[in-house]
Design an enzyme around this catalytic site. Structure first.
Site, PDB file in Angstrom:
ATOM      1  N   HIS A  87      31.168 -31.275 -10.898  1.00 32.46           N
ATOM      2  CA  HIS A  87      32.461 -31.156 -11.583  1.00 32.46           C
ATOM      3  C   HIS A  87      32.713 -32.212 -12.615  1.00 32.46           C
ATOM      4  CE1 HIS A  87      36.436 -29.630 -13.072  1.00 32.46           C
ATOM      5  NE2 HIS A  87      35.933 -28.556 -12.793  1.00 32.46           N
ATOM      6  N   ASP A 145      32.829 -22.115  -8.554  1.00 36.66           N
ATOM      7  CA  ASP A 145      31.795 -21.112  -8.927  1.00 36.66           C
ATOM      8  C   ASP A 145      31.081 -20.909  -7.541  1.00 36.66           C
ATOM      9  OD1 ASP A 145      32.106 -22.144 -12.021  1.00 36.66           O
ATOM     10  OD2 ASP A 145      32.733 -20.202 -11.441  1.00 36.66           O
TER      11      ASP A 145
END
Ligand code: SDX
Length: 434
Positions: free
Chosen positions: A312, A369
């Site tokens: 991320h 996700d």
């Protein structure tokens, strides 16, 4: 190479020195102590621009909506932690909070829910569009097109006084659009919204109820869906939200701006990752569970394969959403007695990665996700609709950010600069001389 020097003097001013120029720059400190140097005047005063490919170090705006602390794994909407909101709130209440800035009173929430229920139908002519998409059309392409098509049914949608009504229309119709496109793709009749159901129960009903028998929405799945939508509701200036702000900054209407956000979200590095994670886990299972092979591929720079659902730009210790979703996946599958081998594969992959030097050195952890697809599968949502579910969750965040941008008098049309590295002037060469 010329060097520039930026000196930040305490918390209110900075000095930029570059080849003979010295300019004082204001410093802004946010409510959570984040410090930013305002470089708006740098080019005018020095002829120099700054360069930040991917904008990883550049703020595009000041915002009151969402706070993320990537080091501490903190995510708050209008000051409320996602942990508290997941425990006590609902997606509709969180949507109101993001769009209007405060938690609603009972009366405000009742009015908001009433408005959403009484704008959830689509104009019947919109069904004709569904009839003409190929059966294999990706739902994100359909959704993006249908959202911008909504503006053609509300020609006044560009008017400033229509913004609040358009926000209600979009919040109320996106799940109907989603469910209708799914029903068309599987050749089943449309199921219309039912006002006696909650937002999430109504969506599951529109997706899965059959005319041949009563459909009972599972309270467990209804709550799990609400949790997923809350966790996806906003995430400050990510790729798709920045796209919504950029398109909106030109004066484009809400439907067109949100449609562009849906397109940005569809990329596999962004919202498309939840679909890519399940495809990756299934590929590992089909390949005999050869984890080492896929870990090696993920670390091989010459191999385009990435461990989808990992890493991320902001979270460098853990994504708090991933933690909540992983626990919810465990609880929901246990409660429903569902065995999903992909959940075991995901957990095993996480264990290996978190002990692997490559991932540890690069601070790569499961993101939102990585586990969300497990829950969508438990609900019966097809894999190619996972990113549409992300879009449904992110809609109130996109709307809140667009509304904040539009109402900020400091907003200017987004127009970044560049450093040109192409050919310098050259005279035109007639074709016979090339
Ligand atoms: C979302 O921004 C948001 O807030 C987004 C989001 C939201 O709520 O809106 O949180 C939602 O988009 C989550 C991210 C979903 N995407 C994925 O899961 C795709 C896989 N992850 C990545 O491709 C990547 O981690 C990103 C895109 C998420 C972040 O990319 P960055 O910050 O640009 O990091 P990078 O690509 O520069 O990677 C740094 C290093 C590189 O290696 P080196 O060049 O330093 O040797 O880490 C490596 C990368 O190769 N790396 C990975 C990896 N992610 C990064 N290597 C293997 N597998 C991965 N998943």
């Amino acid at each position: 190479m010329a060097m520039a020097k930026l000196t930040i003097d305490g918390t209110d001013s900075a000095t930029l020195t570059t080849d003979g120029h010295e300019v004082d720059l204001p410093v802004i400190t946010g409510s959570e102590g984040e410090v930013g140097v305002n470089i708006s005047k740098v080019r005018a005063q020095t002829g120099t621009i700054t360069l930040d490919v991917g904008f990883g170090n550049t703020g595009s705006c000041q915002s009151d909506i969402t706070f993320i602390d990537g080091e501490q794994g903190i995510l708050r909407y209008r000051g409320y932690s996602i942990e508290d909101l997941c425990e006590h709130s609902s997606f509709i209440e969180v949507s109101y909070l993001l769009i209007h800035g405060n938690l609603p009173t009972a009366k405000e929430l009742q009015q908001f829910e009433y408005d959403l229920k009484h704008h959830s139908l689509l104009h019947e002519d919109m069904k004709k569009f569904f009839e003409n998409y190929p059966r294999k059309a990706h739902p994100m392409s359909v959704l993006s097109s249908m959202v911008t098509t909504l503006s053609t049914f509300y020609p006044e949608s560009t008017e400033a006084d229509q913004i609040d009504l358009n926000i209600i229309r979009l919040m109320a119709k996106l799940d109907t659009l989603t469910a209708f496109s799914y029903r068309k793709s599987v050749g089943q009749p449309y199921v219309y919204p039912q006002n006696h159901l909650s937002f999430t129960a109504n969506f599951l009903n529109m997706m899965f109820a059959l005319p041949t028998e009563p459909y009972q929405v599972s309270p467990t799945l209804e709550r799990a869906m609400d949790l997923l939508l809350i966790l996806h509701a906003d995430h400050e200036q990510n790729c798709s939200t920045s796209t919504v702000r950029m398109v909106g900054s030109s004066g484009a209407n809400l439907f067109a701006s949100i449609s562009s956000g849906i397109s940005a979200l569809s990329g596999p590095l962004h919202g498309g990752a939840n679909q890519a994670v399940i495809n990756m886990l299934q590929m590992i299972v089909d390949d005999g569970g050869d984890y080492e092979k896929y870990m090696a591929k993920a670390k091989d720079k010459s191999d385009p394969f990435r461990l989808m659902g990992f890493g991320h730009r902001v979270y460098k210790n853990f994504d708090p959403r991933a933690r909540i979703i992983k626990k919810a996946a465990d609880d929901v599958l246990d409660e429903l007695g569902i065995e999903d081998p992909l959940l075991d594969v995901a957990k095993h992959l996480e264990r290996i990665a978190l002990e692997d030097e490559y991932f540890v050195a690069r601070r790569l952890y499961p993101n939102v996700d990585f586990y969300s697809g497990i829950l969508y599968r438990a609900m019966g949502i097809p894999t190619n609709m996972f990113t549409v579910m992300f879009a449904m969750g992110r809609l109130p965040g996109w709307i809140a950010q667009w509304k904040e941008m539009r109402s900020d008098p400091a907003t200017k049309i987004f127009r970044p600069r560049q450093i040109y590295t192409g050919p310098t002037y050259r005279a035109y060469t007639p074709i016979e001389n090339r």
